[in-house]
Design a protein around this motif. Structure first.
Motif, mmCIF file in Angstrom:
data_model
loop_
_atom_site.group_PDB
_atom_site.id
_atom_site.type_symbol
_atom_site.label_atom_id
_atom_site.label_comp_id
_atom_site.label_asym_id
_atom_site.label_seq_id
_atom_site.Cartn_x
_atom_site.Cartn_y
_atom_site.Cartn_z
ATOM 1 N N PHE A 34 -60.705 1.978 24.518
ATOM 2 C CA PHE A 34 -60.443 1.444 23.136
ATOM 3 C C PHE A 34 -59.009 0.688 23.076
ATOM 4 C CE2 PHE A 34 -63.189 5.054 22.889
ATOM 5 C CZ PHE A 34 -64.342 4.358 22.166
ATOM 6 N N PRO A 35 -58.904 -0.316 22.122
ATOM 7 C CA PRO A 35 -59.834 -0.682 21.283
ATOM 8 C C PRO A 35 -60.836 -1.646 22.099
ATOM 9 C CG PRO A 35 -57.810 -2.031 21.112
ATOM 10 C CD PRO A 35 -57.516 -1.115 21.873
ATOM 11 N N VAL A 36 -62.159 -1.820 21.513
ATOM 12 C CA VAL A 36 -63.236 -2.673 21.920
ATOM 13 C C VAL A 36 -63.393 -3.495 20.999
ATOM 14 C CG1 VAL A 36 -65.398 -2.571 23.292
ATOM 15 C CG2 VAL A 36 -63.843 -0.882 23.842
ATOM 16 N N GLY A 37 -63.446 -4.796 21.156
ATOM 17 C CA GLY A 37 -63.870 -6.010 20.396
ATOM 18 C C GLY A 37 -63.204 -5.885 18.928
ATOM 19 N N GLY A 38 -61.793 -5.440 19.192
ATOM 20 C CA GLY A 38 -61.141 -5.263 17.786
ATOM 21 C C GLY A 38 -61.277 -4.023 16.970
ATOM 22 N N ILE A 39 -62.162 -3.204 17.564
ATOM 23 C CA ILE A 39 -62.569 -1.747 16.953
ATOM 24 C C ILE A 39 -61.622 -0.706 17.643
ATOM 25 C CG2 ILE A 39 -64.242 -0.132 16.475
ATOM 26 C CD1 ILE A 39 -66.237 -2.239 16.680
ATOM 27 N N VAL A 40 -60.806 0.006 16.538
ATOM 28 C CA VAL A 40 -59.880 1.012 17.038
ATOM 29 C C VAL A 40 -60.766 2.386 16.985
ATOM 30 C CG1 VAL A 40 -57.621 2.157 16.763
ATOM 31 C CG2 VAL A 40 -58.087 -0.373 16.196
ATOM 32 N N ALA A 41 -60.304 3.055 17.871
ATOM 33 C CA ALA A 41 -60.891 4.443 17.926
ATOM 34 C C ALA A 41 -60.094 5.218 18.650
ATOM 35 C CB ALA A 41 -62.531 4.576 18.385
#
Length: 355
Positions: free
Chosen positions: A1-8
């Motif tokens: 993470f992040p993947v494709g702008g997604i934070v987790a």
């Protein structure tokens, strides 16, 4: 993470003991400094003992717990160390000075206790082989797949003459028997030459490079075996000859020859046995020879001519490799090498100007 702008977030696989305490160390030291013949000869000796309790270790956990390891107070370790320094000045005249010194050290670390139910813990390496700390053993040890042995401790080959894998256990001890350093300097009028030499005796290392060069057929050893008509397993071993009246296997010294055309199968069998890649790690290394000569010294200006050569001579069982090479973190230092680069020598020449 992040993947494709997604934070987790992800869970950390390491958990900490809520009752974690600081580790404590008690140390004792005794020594003496002796000087003889008006400073011509001096001898220093020091013995020290360290007892570490509540040592903080990363203890592996079963995957069913939802975590991979637990940081906890894993037990106790003690260290015994001896250090002896001997220095001498055999010649100390106006125009000739010669000094030399030896430094002997022996350091033994032992694991006394670990966490309840844990006999050894992982310090570095792969799934197998590993560098470990184990109860009752010097610290650290090499752990991995051993040669199959009989009750007498003899390596047992199969009907092809190939070694066989045994159980996973301690296959090597990293700690050396002793370290000995030597340095000397000789000054004749203004010309000065100095040298530093180190000797490491005992201790073992896992050398993945040596084993994998054989496995891939890239070593001189594998080339010689491939070209030979026949060869034998290189270590002292026995073969199974049958069973006795009680049903126990009987053995005889190994005399099974292997065809050179079966070299690849032989090295494949050895590659599955990590103990085949354990080597004695003793070495003697000439670390440095240096020369110095003051060519000018007047009116506060000093010019020194100097030259040096480093790591120019090495006596070791690791032909073409540096016995001090290492892979991974500090816990693997001096214990584990794989695809390391050969040692390098360096040479230098220069002028030093002081004013």
């Amino acid at each position: 993470f992040p993947v494709g702008g997604i934070v987790a977030y992800t869970l950390n696989s390491t958990v900490y003991d809520p009752n974690l305490k600081p580790q404590n160390t008690k140390s004792y030291e005794i020594g003496t400094d002796l000087t003889f013949l008006n400073g011509l000869l001096s001898l220093n000796y020091t013995f020290s003992r360290q007892n570490v309790v509540d040592q903080i270790f990363e203890v592996p956990l079963a995957g069913s717990t939802g975590a991979g390891s637990l940081i906890t107070n894993g037990g106790s370790v003690h260290t015994n160390s001896h250090e002896v320094t001997l220095s001498a000045a055999p010649i100390d005249s106006k125009n000739i000075k010669w000094n030399l010194a030896f430094n002997f050290s022996k350091i033994d670390n032992y694991v006394d206790e670990l966490a309840p139910g844990v006999n050894s813990i992982f310090l570095g390496g792969f799934t197998e082989p590993q560098v470990r700390a184990g109860i009752g053993s010097k610290f650290p040890v090499l752990y991995g797949i051993s040669y199959l042995r009989n009750d007498a401790g003899q390596i047992v080959v199969d009907d092809r003459g190939f070694p066989q894998p045994g159980d996973e256990r301690v296959i090597g001890t990293v700690s050396p028997d002793f370290l000995l350093g030597f340095n000397t300097s000789l000054e004749i009028y203004k010309f000065r030459i100095s040298a530093v030499l180190d000797w490491k005796q005992g201790g073992q290392m896992y050398s993945g490079t040596m084993g994998l060069l054989d496995y891939y057929g890239a070593s001189q050893n594998s080339a010689d075996i491939r070209k030979s008509e026949s060869f034998m397993f290189g270590k002292e071993a026995v073969k199974v000859t049958g069973t006795d009246a009680s049903g126990n296997e009987t053995y005889a010294p190994n005399d099974i020859t292997i065809s050179g055309s079966n070299a690849q199968a032989f090295f494949s069998a050895e590659n599955g046995i990590s103990e085949s890649m354990i080597y004695d790690n003793s070495f003697i290394k000439l670390r440095e020879v240096a020369l110095n000569y003051p060519v000018y010294s007047k009116k506060g200006v000093i010019i020194n001519l100097n030259a040096f050569a480093r790591n120019i001579l090495l006596w070791s069982t690791f032909k073409g490799l540096d016995p001090e090479a290492t892979q991974g973190n500090n816990n693997m230092g001096g214990a584990f090498e794989r695809f390391s680069l050969p040692g390098t020598s360096s040479f230098g020449f220069g002028l030093n100007l002081k004013f």
